[in-house]
Scaffold this motif. Structure first.
Motif, PDB file in Angstrom:
ATOM      1  N   TRP A  37      -4.682   6.491  -5.228  1.00 40.30           N
ATOM      2  CA  TRP A  37      -6.494   7.461  -5.303  1.00 40.30           C
ATOM      3  C   TRP A  37      -7.233   7.862  -6.096  1.00 40.30           C
ATOM      4  O   TRP A  37      -7.839   8.300  -6.533  1.00 40.30           O
ATOM      5  CB  TRP A  37      -5.670   8.942  -3.788  1.00 40.30           C
ATOM      6  CG  TRP A  37      -7.317   8.748  -3.044  1.00 40.30           C
ATOM      7  CD1 TRP A  37      -7.773  10.420  -3.868  1.00 40.30           C
ATOM      8  CD2 TRP A  37      -7.835   8.808  -2.407  1.00 40.30           C
ATOM      9  NE1 TRP A  37      -8.624  11.307  -3.578  1.00 40.30           N
ATOM     10  CE2 TRP A  37      -8.970   9.865  -2.647  1.00 40.30           C
ATOM     11  CE3 TRP A  37      -8.160   7.859  -1.974  1.00 40.30           C
ATOM     12  CZ2 TRP A  37     -10.532   9.702  -1.565  1.00 40.30           C
ATOM     13  CZ3 TRP A  37      -9.071   7.667  -1.044  1.00 40.30           C
ATOM     14  CH2 TRP A  37     -10.358   9.043  -0.857  1.00 40.30           C
ATOM     15  N   VAL A  38      -6.303   8.945  -7.455  1.00 38.08           N
ATOM     16  CA  VAL A  38      -6.384   9.839  -8.009  1.00 38.08           C
ATOM     17  C   VAL A  38      -7.050   8.681  -9.469  1.00 38.08           C
ATOM     18  O   VAL A  38      -7.677   8.493  -9.364  1.00 38.08           O
ATOM     19  CB  VAL A  38      -5.272  10.956  -8.453  1.00 38.08           C
ATOM     20  CG1 VAL A  38      -5.680  11.669 -10.134  1.00 38.08           C
ATOM     21  CG2 VAL A  38      -5.154  11.744  -7.480  1.00 38.08           C
ATOM     22  N   GLN A  39      -5.939   7.762  -9.161  1.00 44.68           N
ATOM     23  CA  GLN A  39      -6.261   7.096 -10.216  1.00 44.68           C
ATOM     24  C   GLN A  39      -7.681   6.300 -10.235  1.00 44.68           C
ATOM     25  O   GLN A  39      -8.376   5.600 -10.696  1.00 44.68           O
ATOM     26  CB  GLN A  39      -5.340   5.426 -10.453  1.00 44.68           C
ATOM     27  CG  GLN A  39      -5.516   5.287 -11.728  1.00 44.68           C
ATOM     28  CD  GLN A  39      -4.466   4.106 -11.980  1.00 44.68           C
ATOM     29  OE1 GLN A  39      -3.634   4.351 -11.756  1.00 44.68           O
ATOM     30  NE2 GLN A  39      -4.408   3.969 -13.098  1.00 44.68           N
ATOM     31  N   ALA A  40      -7.592   5.999  -8.725  1.00 53.09           N
ATOM     32  CA  ALA A  40      -9.009   4.867  -8.344  1.00 53.09           C
ATOM     33  C   ALA A  40      -9.463   5.763  -8.860  1.00 53.09           C
ATOM     34  O   ALA A  40     -11.667   5.604  -9.151  1.00 53.09           O
ATOM     35  CB  ALA A  40      -8.934   4.254  -6.931  1.00 53.09           C
ATOM     36  N   HIS A  41     -10.613   7.176  -8.553  1.00 52.09           N
ATOM     37  CA  HIS A  41     -11.136   7.535  -8.381  1.00 52.09           C
ATOM     38  C   HIS A  41     -11.782   8.288  -9.557  1.00 52.09           C
ATOM     39  O   HIS A  41     -12.648   8.455 -10.077  1.00 52.09           O
ATOM     40  CB  HIS A  41     -11.376   8.855  -7.174  1.00 52.09           C
ATOM     41  CG  HIS A  41     -11.483   8.507  -5.952  1.00 52.09           C
ATOM     42  ND1 HIS A  41     -10.765   7.950  -5.237  1.00 52.09           N
ATOM     43  CD2 HIS A  41     -12.844   8.259  -5.232  1.00 52.09           C
ATOM     44  CE1 HIS A  41     -11.907   7.016  -4.262  1.00 52.09           C
ATOM     45  NE2 HIS A  41     -12.396   7.984  -3.897  1.00 52.09           N
ATOM     46  N   ASP A  42     -11.234   7.655 -10.297  1.00 47.87           N
ATOM     47  CA  ASP A  42     -10.669   8.585 -11.333  1.00 47.87           C
ATOM     48  C   ASP A  42     -11.937   7.348 -12.654  1.00 47.87           C
ATOM     49  O   ASP A  42     -12.837   7.384 -13.556  1.00 47.87           O
ATOM     50  CB  ASP A  42      -9.007   8.153 -12.672  1.00 47.87           C
ATOM     51  CG  ASP A  42      -8.170   9.491 -12.742  1.00 47.87           C
ATOM     52  OD1 ASP A  42      -9.447  10.660 -12.472  1.00 47.87           O
ATOM     53  OD2 ASP A  42      -7.104   9.563 -12.587  1.00 47.87           O
ATOM     54  N   LYS A  43     -11.477   5.577 -11.724  1.00 51.53           N
ATOM     55  CA  LYS A  43     -12.252   4.269 -12.420  1.00 51.53           C
ATOM     56  C   LYS A  43     -13.396   4.355 -12.091  1.00 51.53           C
ATOM     57  O   LYS A  43     -14.572   4.108 -12.928  1.00 51.53           O
ATOM     58  CB  LYS A  43     -11.803   3.141 -12.598  1.00 51.53           C
ATOM     59  CG  LYS A  43     -10.333   3.345 -12.837  1.00 51.53           C
ATOM     60  CD  LYS A  43      -9.343   2.507 -12.317  1.00 51.53           C
ATOM     61  CE  LYS A  43      -7.807   2.396 -13.488  1.00 51.53           C
ATOM     62  NZ  LYS A  43      -7.036   0.826 -13.058  1.00 51.53           N
ATOM     63  N   ARG A  44     -13.591   5.095 -11.311  1.00 53.47           N
ATOM     64  CA  ARG A  44     -15.003   5.337  -9.764  1.00 53.47           C
ATOM     65  C   ARG A  44     -16.118   5.891 -10.224  1.00 53.47           C
ATOM     66  O   ARG A  44     -16.164   7.206 -11.010  1.00 53.47           O
ATOM     67  CB  ARG A  44     -15.270   5.508  -8.306  1.00 53.47           C
ATOM     68  CG  ARG A  44     -16.307   5.053  -7.592  1.00 53.47           C
ATOM     69  CD  ARG A  44     -16.108   5.602  -5.891  1.00 53.47           C
ATOM     70  NE  ARG A  44     -16.962   4.700  -5.387  1.00 53.47           N
ATOM     71  CZ  ARG A  44     -16.326   5.255  -4.509  1.00 53.47           C
ATOM     72  NH1 ARG A  44     -15.375   6.060  -3.656  1.00 53.47           N
ATOM     73  NH2 ARG A  44     -17.718   4.708  -3.315  1.00 53.47           N
ATOM     74  N   PRO A  45     -17.784   5.714 -11.591  1.00 54.77           N
ATOM     75  CA  PRO A  45     -18.389   6.322 -11.113  1.00 54.77           C
ATOM     76  C   PRO A  45     -18.119   7.336 -10.385  1.00 54.77           C
ATOM     77  O   PRO A  45     -19.039   7.200  -8.834  1.00 54.77           O
ATOM     78  CB  PRO A  45     -19.428   5.681 -11.937  1.00 54.77           C
ATOM     79  CG  PRO A  45     -19.027   4.355 -11.911  1.00 54.77           C
ATOM     80  CD  PRO A  45     -17.954   4.192 -10.997  1.00 54.77           C
ATOM     81  N   ALA A  46     -18.832   8.746 -11.082  1.00 56.52           N
ATOM     82  CA  ALA A  46     -18.742   9.696  -9.916  1.00 56.52           C
ATOM     83  C   ALA A  46     -20.342   9.749  -9.300  1.00 56.52           C
ATOM     84  O   ALA A  46     -20.587  10.519  -7.972  1.00 56.52           O
ATOM     85  CB  ALA A  46     -18.570  11.121 -10.528  1.00 56.52           C
ATOM     86  N   VAL A  47     -21.108   9.020 -10.223  1.00 48.54           N
ATOM     87  CA  VAL A  47     -22.800   8.970  -8.876  1.00 48.54           C
ATOM     88  C   VAL A  47     -23.393   8.274  -8.345  1.00 48.54           C
ATOM     89  O   VAL A  47     -23.411   8.199  -7.108  1.00 48.54           O
ATOM     90  CB  VAL A  47     -23.541   8.885 -10.550  1.00 48.54           C
ATOM     91  CG1 VAL A  47     -25.326   8.462  -9.988  1.00 48.54           C
ATOM     92  CG2 VAL A  47     -23.559   9.998 -11.647  1.00 48.54           C
ATOM     93  N   LYS A  48     -22.283   7.195  -8.709  1.00 42.93           N
ATOM     94  CA  LYS A  48     -21.737   5.404  -7.471  1.00 42.93           C
ATOM     95  C   LYS A  48     -21.383   6.450  -6.683  1.00 42.93           C
ATOM     96  O   LYS A  48     -21.678   5.958  -4.976  1.00 42.93           O
ATOM     97  CB  LYS A  48     -21.862   4.829  -7.971  1.00 42.93           C
ATOM     98  CG  LYS A  48     -21.707   3.152  -7.150  1.00 42.93           C
ATOM     99  CD  LYS A  48     -20.391   2.411  -7.741  1.00 42.93           C
ATOM    100  CE  LYS A  48     -20.517   1.215  -6.477  1.00 42.93           C
ATOM    101  NZ  LYS A  48     -20.051   0.007  -7.846  1.00 42.93           N
ATOM    102  N   ALA A  49     -20.597   6.965  -6.768  1.00 45.28           N
ATOM    103  CA  ALA A  49     -19.828   7.946  -5.340  1.00 45.28           C
ATOM    104  C   ALA A  49     -20.110   8.717  -4.664  1.00 45.28           C
ATOM    105  O   ALA A  49     -20.846   9.267  -3.347  1.00 45.28           O
ATOM    106  CB  ALA A  49     -18.715   8.057  -5.370  1.00 45.28           C
TER     107      ALA A  49
END
Length: 706
Positions: A683-695
């Protein structure tokens, strides 16, 4: 501003370690976990329980190991092999036998509950010495070596062991599954209190096998939290038994304890000390029987009061006299929480005990003549267990760099390592550096933070940072290993793990502990935010990849932060067993304590309670969150995790739920623990890679839909 102490550097990091792998979840369950520790009265051997686990079988079993204390010539020897959960070993007064608790099959009879067993230190088959249906909760040897005092959950209206055994059999075979009670204190941690049963002290005669309930026909009972042997003690001459008990009726969670003494064989009981506003615990007779050490907390002043060392005078007082004279031993400078058990030095001139101090837990020695309390032993960073006999101290201690190890200590001599259970596996793993720093936090006060760096850390590169927020709140991160939230495993994918000892943490004194009461979430969040400010200023930290995770009170804090910290500050949250709704959490086993923490009851001051409840800020929550909870969690019932997850889903916020039907406040089964770490890190690693603005945009789009 921050100051840095000398880093703790693992031995493996000082050698070429290219072939070594980071610590893994499987390694945590491959380590042999050292538990209860007992030293023979003659000092020649120690015995400890060692738990081994199988990830393949999803099971764990414990056996006893004999550890010679003289030196390296004699190697540790496995003492029991066929038991499932052999535990609580204790030496007989003559050092010729070891008693322990287990559930086994012997001579065609399988234990339905935990029973007492005896084994000789030179080996042989262990022999069952009790056949008591309700089972054995804890025990101590009587000084004569012919009897054993033990605690058990019994039906108080029944008379005799035969009646208890018969009723236990019929109760165990009943078809009904409903739980009915009129008690205020009816559940604890992950189990209901046995229906209609209370915790009594009983006496087992080894020669005849006869069992006598010492509390039979009385209203006496031991504390229902089943605190083990720290709730009672036996006088050196074997003529008296001291025990703590609820000071008021009916028994309620969080009740204060008084201390009484029973004289044998008359069974006459007198109250030794019962003082309004004071909570007493951990009685320990002085070797000459003239006095008793205990802990005393002035909870009438504040319910967060620290447990202090106290001494109760017994010499010269007739058995029928009133309450004994007692006094606090700790001086004004002592600002730590004394933990059970208390152990006397053989000459009765000093007391030994553990107490946390700024992220470490030494073994302390209080000198009776001078009144000085000072550290006596520091094995690594955290003493988990100890015993004393024959001028020798044995300790079981871990540090941030290794699991528990057992040492023997003599005055003026170096500590002698007694086992090497985990050295081979540990030598094949690469651990990152652990560093202690201090940042300026809430109220302008310094706040301790522990950093665990990933193996192969390169300060020239940017690394994601993961907050791991401890529970409690009266607990602490520090120089200790840990299995449930091991920082080395959490750092293994490249994260720098930060553990903040926020306001309210243990080991920093009373004022620090008490500061968060009535305003929970405020100072702690300020401390964590100050730590984040410091972290993002470090050249190795990737300020765009900061996450925050926590369990129990730490879970409460990440849920709180989701509604009170600006969205985007943290890439993701992980909330394990965290409080979400303060009112719904009145279903917890600790429901009598929580209003004291909040300084309000919800039916009297709803606004104050809601001001300390994460669910009140649900409209402001936007950060993706993994919610983890167990159905058997009675400390923070899983209605919290489910409501939090449902709320995030209803609002269109990225969320994931990991729910265990067979786990409590912790995750204790090997396969479940592996799944926990996998879900957590993925979970943490997947959201590290996901752009915060897009999320954030995806969340806003989801919330805009009808």
């Amino acid at each position: 501003m921050a100051t840095s102490s000398k880093p703790l550097t693992p031995a493996a990091a000082r050698k070429p370690a290219a072939r070594n792998q980071p610590l893994s979840v499987d390694d945590l369950w491959a380590f042999e976990r050292i538990g209860a520790l007992s030293l023979a009265p003659d000092g020649a051997h120690a015995v400890c329980s060692v738990t081994r686990s199988s990830m393949a079988d999803n099971s764990s079993s414990s056996s006893l190991w004999l550890l010679p204390t003289a030196g390296r010539k004699a190697a540790p020897r496995r003492l029991t092999a066929c038991g499932d959960k052999d535990g609580q070993p204790q030496w007989s007064p003559r050092s010729d036998r070891i008693a322990f608790v287990a559930r086994r099959e012997q001579q065609g009879s399988k234990d339905a509950s935990a029973q007492l067993y005896l084994i000789a230190p030179d080996g042989g088959e262990a022999q069952r010495i009790s056949q008591f249906g309700p089972g054995v909760d804890s025990f101590k040897w009587m000084p004569d070596g012919k009897r054993i005092l033990f605690a058990a959950w019994v039906w108080p209206e029944l008379k005799g062991a035969t009646a208890q055994n018969k009723h236990h059999k019929s109760f165990s075979e009943r078809k009904e599954s409903g739980y009915a009670t009129s008690e205020a204190y009816y559940r604890h941690w992950d189990h209901n209190m046995p229906q209609g049963r209370v915790l009594h002290l009983l006496l087992l005669d080894l020669g005849s096998g006869r069992i006598t309930d010492l509390f039979e026909g009385t209203a006496h009972e031991l504390p229902r939290d089943a605190a083990g042997t720290s709730a009672y003690d036996i006088s050196p001459d074997g003529r008296s038994i001291a025990f703590v008990h609820a000071a008021e009726q009916p028994v309620r969670p969080g009740a204060r304890y008084a201390l009484s003494e029973m004289t044998l064989p008359s069974r006459r009981v007198r109250c030794l000390v019962d003082q309004a506003g004071w909570d007493f615990d951990a009685p320990s007779y002085r070797p000459d029987g003239s006095a008793m050490a205990l802990t005393a907390a002035q909870i009438g002043h504040r319910h967060t009061a620290l447990k202090q060392l106290a001494l109760l005078e017994l010499a010269g007082q007739p058995a029928k006299s009133g309450q004994a004279r007692w006094r606090v031993l700790s001086d004004a400078a002592w600002d730590f929480h004394a933990e059970a058990p208390l152990r006397w030095a053989e000459d009765g001139q000093a007391l030994l005990f553990t107490a946390e101090q700024r992220g470490r837990c030494p073994l302390w020695r209080h000198d009776m003549s001078s009144g000085v309390t000072a550290p006596a032993v520091m094995d690594g960073g955290w003493i988990q267990a100890f015993d004393v006999a024959a001028g020798l101290i044995v300790t079981a201690g871990d540090s941030a760099l290794h699991p528990v190890r057992v040492h023997a200590h003599r005055d003026g001599g170096q500590a002698l390592r007694l086992e090497r259970f985990n050295d081979a596996l540990l030598s094949k793993r690469q651990l990152g550096e652990v560093r202690e720093v201090s940042v300026k936090g809430a109220l302008g006060e310094p706040v301790q933070m522990w950093l665990t760096f990933p193996p192969g850390f390169d300060a020239r590169k940017k690394h994601p940072v993961m907050h791991v927020i401890h529970g409690g709140p009266f607990a602490a991160a520090g120089d200790t290993f840990g299995y449930r939230w091991n920082p080395h495993v959490l750092a293994a994918r490249g994260h720098v793990v930060a553990q903040v000892n926020y306001h309210g943490s243990s080991g920093f004194g009373f004022a620090w502990r008490d500061s968060i009461m009535g305003r929970q979430g405020e100072l702690e969040t300020q401390d964590i935010e100050a730590a984040t400010d410091w972290l993002i200023q470090q050249p190795w930290a990737d300020r765009a990849r900061i996450s925050a995770t926590g369990g129990s009170y730490g879970g409460f804090l990440v849920a709180w932060m989701n509604g009170h910290v600006k969205p985007g500050r943290y890439r993701s949250y992980v909330c394990h067993a965290g409080v979400f709704d303060r009112i719904a959490t009145f279903s917890a086993d600790s429901y009598m304590d929580r209003p004291r923490d909040l300084h309000a009851r919800y039916w009297e001051d709803m606004d104050r309670v809601l001001a300390q409840s994460p669910h009140s800020a649900a409209a402001q929550m936007q950060t993706p969150t993994l919610v983890i909870h167990g159905a058997l969690d009675y400390r923070v019932p899983d209605c919290n995790g489910l409501a939090y997850y449902n709320t995030l889903k209803a609002r269109g916020i990225d969320a994931r739920l990991l729910w265990f039907p067979d786990e409590n406040h912790w995750v204790l089964k090997p396969r479940n623990a592996k799944l926990w770490y996998q879900e957590f890190l993925d979970w943490v690693q997947a959201h590290d890679k996901r752009p915060a603005v897009k999320a954030a945009r995806q969340g806003q789009a989801a919330r805009s839909k009808p």
